[in-house]
Scaffold this motif. Structure first.
Motif, PDB file in Angstrom:
ATOM      1  N   GLY A  56      63.117  47.462   6.858  1.00  0.00           N
ATOM      2  CA  GLY A  56      62.342  46.426   6.061  1.00  0.00           C
ATOM      3  C   GLY A  56      62.859  45.077   5.700  1.00  0.00           C
ATOM      4  O   GLY A  56      64.095  44.718   6.234  1.00  0.00           O
ATOM      5  N   ILE A  57      62.010  44.323   4.858  1.00  0.00           N
ATOM      6  CA  ILE A  57      62.571  42.870   4.743  1.00  0.00           C
ATOM      7  C   ILE A  57      61.866  42.677   3.445  1.00  0.00           C
ATOM      8  O   ILE A  57      60.924  42.897   2.928  1.00  0.00           O
ATOM      9  CB  ILE A  57      61.845  41.948   5.709  1.00  0.00           C
ATOM     10  CG1 ILE A  57      62.514  40.575   5.482  1.00  0.00           C
ATOM     11  CG2 ILE A  57      60.390  41.932   5.604  1.00  0.00           C
ATOM     12  CD1 ILE A  57      62.221  39.605   6.745  1.00  0.00           C
ATOM     13  N   VAL A  87      57.579  41.874  11.848  1.00  0.00           N
ATOM     14  CA  VAL A  87      57.220  41.207  12.888  1.00  0.00           C
ATOM     15  C   VAL A  87      58.341  40.707  13.854  1.00  0.00           C
ATOM     16  O   VAL A  87      59.176  39.849  13.168  1.00  0.00           O
ATOM     17  CB  VAL A  87      56.384  39.934  12.670  1.00  0.00           C
ATOM     18  CG1 VAL A  87      55.939  39.265  13.851  1.00  0.00           C
ATOM     19  CG2 VAL A  87      55.236  40.640  11.872  1.00  0.00           C
ATOM     20  N   TRP A  88      58.661  41.354  15.061  1.00  0.00           N
ATOM     21  CA  TRP A  88      59.756  40.813  15.813  1.00  0.00           C
ATOM     22  C   TRP A  88      59.572  39.585  16.794  1.00  0.00           C
ATOM     23  O   TRP A  88      58.435  39.634  17.157  1.00  0.00           O
ATOM     24  CB  TRP A  88      60.482  42.242  16.474  1.00  0.00           C
ATOM     25  CG  TRP A  88      60.825  43.017  15.561  1.00  0.00           C
ATOM     26  CD1 TRP A  88      60.321  44.171  14.915  1.00  0.00           C
ATOM     27  CD2 TRP A  88      62.550  43.091  15.307  1.00  0.00           C
ATOM     28  NE1 TRP A  88      61.505  44.948  14.187  1.00  0.00           N
ATOM     29  CE2 TRP A  88      62.641  44.279  14.222  1.00  0.00           C
ATOM     30  CE3 TRP A  88      63.507  42.279  15.461  1.00  0.00           C
ATOM     31  CZ2 TRP A  88      63.754  44.674  13.831  1.00  0.00           C
ATOM     32  CZ3 TRP A  88      64.811  42.934  15.007  1.00  0.00           C
ATOM     33  CH2 TRP A  88      64.912  43.995  14.263  1.00  0.00           C
ATOM     34  N   ALA A  89      60.843  39.031  17.436  1.00  0.00           N
ATOM     35  CA  ALA A  89      60.779  38.077  18.264  1.00  0.00           C
ATOM     36  C   ALA A  89      61.745  38.504  19.160  1.00  0.00           C
ATOM     37  O   ALA A  89      62.759  38.953  18.841  1.00  0.00           O
ATOM     38  CB  ALA A  89      60.759  36.851  17.778  1.00  0.00           C
ATOM     39  N   ARG A 101      52.366  33.543  15.730  1.00  0.00           N
ATOM     40  CA  ARG A 101      52.612  34.954  15.520  1.00  0.00           C
ATOM     41  C   ARG A 101      52.830  35.239  13.894  1.00  0.00           C
ATOM     42  O   ARG A 101      52.391  35.836  13.421  1.00  0.00           O
ATOM     43  CB  ARG A 101      53.749  35.695  16.237  1.00  0.00           C
ATOM     44  CG  ARG A 101      53.521  37.093  16.686  1.00  0.00           C
ATOM     45  CD  ARG A 101      54.522  37.588  17.273  1.00  0.00           C
ATOM     46  NE  ARG A 101      55.014  36.773  18.625  1.00  0.00           N
ATOM     47  CZ  ARG A 101      55.755  36.766  19.411  1.00  0.00           C
ATOM     48  NH1 ARG A 101      56.877  37.636  18.910  1.00  0.00           N
ATOM     49  NH2 ARG A 101      55.834  36.116  20.488  1.00  0.00           N
ATOM     50  N   MET A 102      53.709  34.406  13.505  1.00  0.00           N
ATOM     51  CA  MET A 102      54.010  34.209  11.925  1.00  0.00           C
ATOM     52  C   MET A 102      52.764  33.866  11.250  1.00  0.00           C
ATOM     53  O   MET A 102      52.528  34.486  10.317  1.00  0.00           O
ATOM     54  CB  MET A 102      54.909  33.054  11.716  1.00  0.00           C
ATOM     55  CG  MET A 102      56.449  33.325  11.989  1.00  0.00           C
ATOM     56  SD  MET A 102      57.537  32.067  12.082  1.00  0.00           S
ATOM     57  CE  MET A 102      58.313  32.296  10.690  1.00  0.00           C
ATOM     58  N   HIS A 103      51.988  32.633  11.852  1.00  0.00           N
ATOM     59  CA  HIS A 103      50.714  32.598  11.084  1.00  0.00           C
ATOM     60  C   HIS A 103      49.530  33.585  11.128  1.00  0.00           C
ATOM     61  O   HIS A 103      49.029  34.104  10.118  1.00  0.00           O
ATOM     62  CB  HIS A 103      50.098  31.293  11.884  1.00  0.00           C
ATOM     63  CG  HIS A 103      48.792  30.773  11.183  1.00  0.00           C
ATOM     64  ND1 HIS A 103      47.708  30.900  11.901  1.00  0.00           N
ATOM     65  CD2 HIS A 103      48.489  30.118   9.906  1.00  0.00           C
ATOM     66  CE1 HIS A 103      46.407  30.374  11.162  1.00  0.00           C
ATOM     67  NE2 HIS A 103      47.238  29.916   9.990  1.00  0.00           N
ATOM     68  N   HIS A 109      59.130  34.892   7.852  1.00  0.00           N
ATOM     69  CA  HIS A 109      60.476  35.354   8.380  1.00  0.00           C
ATOM     70  C   HIS A 109      60.440  36.326   9.474  1.00  0.00           C
ATOM     71  O   HIS A 109      59.487  37.154   9.273  1.00  0.00           O
ATOM     72  CB  HIS A 109      61.334  35.859   7.566  1.00  0.00           C
ATOM     73  CG  HIS A 109      61.734  34.670   6.274  1.00  0.00           C
ATOM     74  ND1 HIS A 109      60.777  34.674   5.283  1.00  0.00           N
ATOM     75  CD2 HIS A 109      62.511  34.109   6.277  1.00  0.00           C
ATOM     76  CE1 HIS A 109      61.321  33.977   4.362  1.00  0.00           C
ATOM     77  NE2 HIS A 109      62.207  33.471   4.946  1.00  0.00           N
ATOM     78  N   VAL A 110      60.939  35.982  10.738  1.00  0.00           N
ATOM     79  CA  VAL A 110      60.747  36.851  11.757  1.00  0.00           C
ATOM     80  C   VAL A 110      62.206  37.263  12.484  1.00  0.00           C
ATOM     81  O   VAL A 110      62.845  36.223  12.783  1.00  0.00           O
ATOM     82  CB  VAL A 110      60.054  36.309  13.204  1.00  0.00           C
ATOM     83  CG1 VAL A 110      59.936  37.075  14.343  1.00  0.00           C
ATOM     84  CG2 VAL A 110      58.415  35.908  12.465  1.00  0.00           C
ATOM     85  N   PRO A 111      62.579  38.294  12.343  1.00  0.00           N
ATOM     86  CA  PRO A 111      63.923  38.887  13.031  1.00  0.00           C
ATOM     87  C   PRO A 111      63.800  38.579  14.432  1.00  0.00           C
ATOM     88  O   PRO A 111      62.774  39.046  15.060  1.00  0.00           O
ATOM     89  CB  PRO A 111      64.246  40.190  12.480  1.00  0.00           C
ATOM     90  CG  PRO A 111      62.794  40.781  12.093  1.00  0.00           C
ATOM     91  CD  PRO A 111      62.071  39.683  11.820  1.00  0.00           C
ATOM     92  N   VAL A 112      65.124  38.472  15.110  1.00  0.00           N
ATOM     93  CA  VAL A 112      65.128  38.121  16.597  1.00  0.00           C
ATOM     94  C   VAL A 112      66.038  39.189  17.127  1.00  0.00           C
ATOM     95  O   VAL A 112      67.084  39.326  16.799  1.00  0.00           O
ATOM     96  CB  VAL A 112      65.607  36.820  16.899  1.00  0.00           C
ATOM     97  CG1 VAL A 112      65.637  36.633  18.377  1.00  0.00           C
ATOM     98  CG2 VAL A 112      64.761  35.901  16.163  1.00  0.00           C
ATOM     99  N   ARG A 113      65.603  39.775  18.241  1.00  0.00           N
ATOM    100  CA  ARG A 113      66.457  41.148  18.596  1.00  0.00           C
ATOM    101  C   ARG A 113      67.592  40.525  19.336  1.00  0.00           C
ATOM    102  O   ARG A 113      67.451  39.523  20.009  1.00  0.00           O
ATOM    103  CB  ARG A 113      65.250  41.738  19.536  1.00  0.00           C
ATOM    104  CG  ARG A 113      64.248  42.501  19.165  1.00  0.00           C
ATOM    105  CD  ARG A 113      63.545  43.596  20.122  1.00  0.00           C
ATOM    106  NE  ARG A 113      62.398  44.056  19.588  1.00  0.00           N
ATOM    107  CZ  ARG A 113      61.082  43.460  19.695  1.00  0.00           C
ATOM    108  NH1 ARG A 113      60.851  42.296  20.291  1.00  0.00           N
ATOM    109  NH2 ARG A 113      60.157  44.217  19.235  1.00  0.00           N
TER     110      ARG A 113
END
Lengths: 137, 137
Positions: A56-57, A87-89, A101-103, A109-113
């Motif tokens: 989670g975040i 929501v990942w990027a 995607r954020m919008h 905030h989007v974690p990046v793999r």
């Protein structure tokens, strides 16, 4: 790939603006400890660790909600406050696509793999703003 | 709260407004109308949304302005309002910062980070703030 000194553009990969390493907490941290963590790292969200990666975040907004609703900030825990739908990027995703995607998802905030299931970084609306605030193309 | 206040005019185009926010490290700024009165608040998210998906209107060959993406009307708070009340107002108004007004005059901006700082310091009431500052209530 553009040189690092070049201005970042919205079609550049998101890895150019992501922040790393990413702050994370255990699920039993209190809301007050989360406030301290968010302030110390000057970030708007922290990931909540599970056994097999983030589960989670927790964002500033989640802590503010606990404050606004009169919750006990020493008893409420990250597990109570976190959003579990991340929501990942991917690091090669275009910055403009991640912004949309954020919008669409209503997240900031989007974690990046990273490699092999790890978290490689995090991108926030702040980093995206800096790109969009650059000189017009 | 942060003081003095960085403000933007309603007729400022989005790009210089975004640059102003970024230069000062702020996430939002009160918006002043043509007569210098407080008419709204504009955030980094508003500015991004304006760039990614410009507001629909005629005259699309002119740049979008702050007044087209700002939140208006804007709620305000007073210096002595309890932080839980300020937090609740932020959530209800869907903003991350609120102007602080004293006797009709804009004296500062309070942000979510200011509220987090209060939580981290165990200062949820103005009496607790005064105690830390050594001021008798």
């Amino acid at each position: 790939m553009p040189a690092e000194t070049e201005r970042v553009r919205t079609d550049d990969p998101v890895r150019r603006v992501m922040r790393a390493p990413v702050a994370s907490v255990t699920a039993d941290r209190s809301a007050r400890e989360l406030a301290e963590e968010l302030l110390a790292d000057e970030i708007g969200a922290v990931l909540v660790d599970g056994t097999h990666g983030p589960v989670g975040i927790v964002s500033e907004r989640d802590v503010i909600t606990a404050l606004a609703t009169g919750g006990d900030l020493d008893r409420l825990q990250a597990a109570d406050l976190m959003s579990t739908e991340l929501v990942w990027a991917d690091p090669q995703d275009a910055i403009g696509d991640v912004a949309r995607r954020m919008h669409d998802a209503g997240v900031r905030h989007v974690p990046v793999r990273g490699t092999s299931g790890t978290v490689g970084g995090m991108v926030s609306v702040r980093e995206i703003l800096d790109v969009f605030a650059g000189p017009a193309d | 709260m942060s003081s003095p206040v960085v403000t933007v005019r309603a007729d400022t185009p989005l790009v210089p407004a975004a640059a102003l926010l970024a230069a000062h490290g702020f996430t939002a700024a009160p918006v002043l109308g043509r007569r210098g009165t407080l008419i709204g608040i504009v955030t980094e998210s508003d500015l991004i949304r304006g760039r990614v998906a410009p507001p629909a209107r005629s005259g699309a060959d002119t740049p979008a302005l702050v007044e087209e993406v700002m939140t208006t009307p804007v709620e305000t708070v007073r210096r002595d309002d309890p932080v839980a009340q300020v937090a609740a107002l932020m959530l209800r108004s869907c903003v991350r910062s609120l102007p602080v007004v004293d006797e009709g005059e804009l004296v500062g901006v309070v942000t979510r980070r200011d509220l987090l700082r209060a939580v981290a310091r165990h200062e949820e009431t103005s009496a607790q703030v005064r105690r830390r500052r050594g001021v008798r209530s």
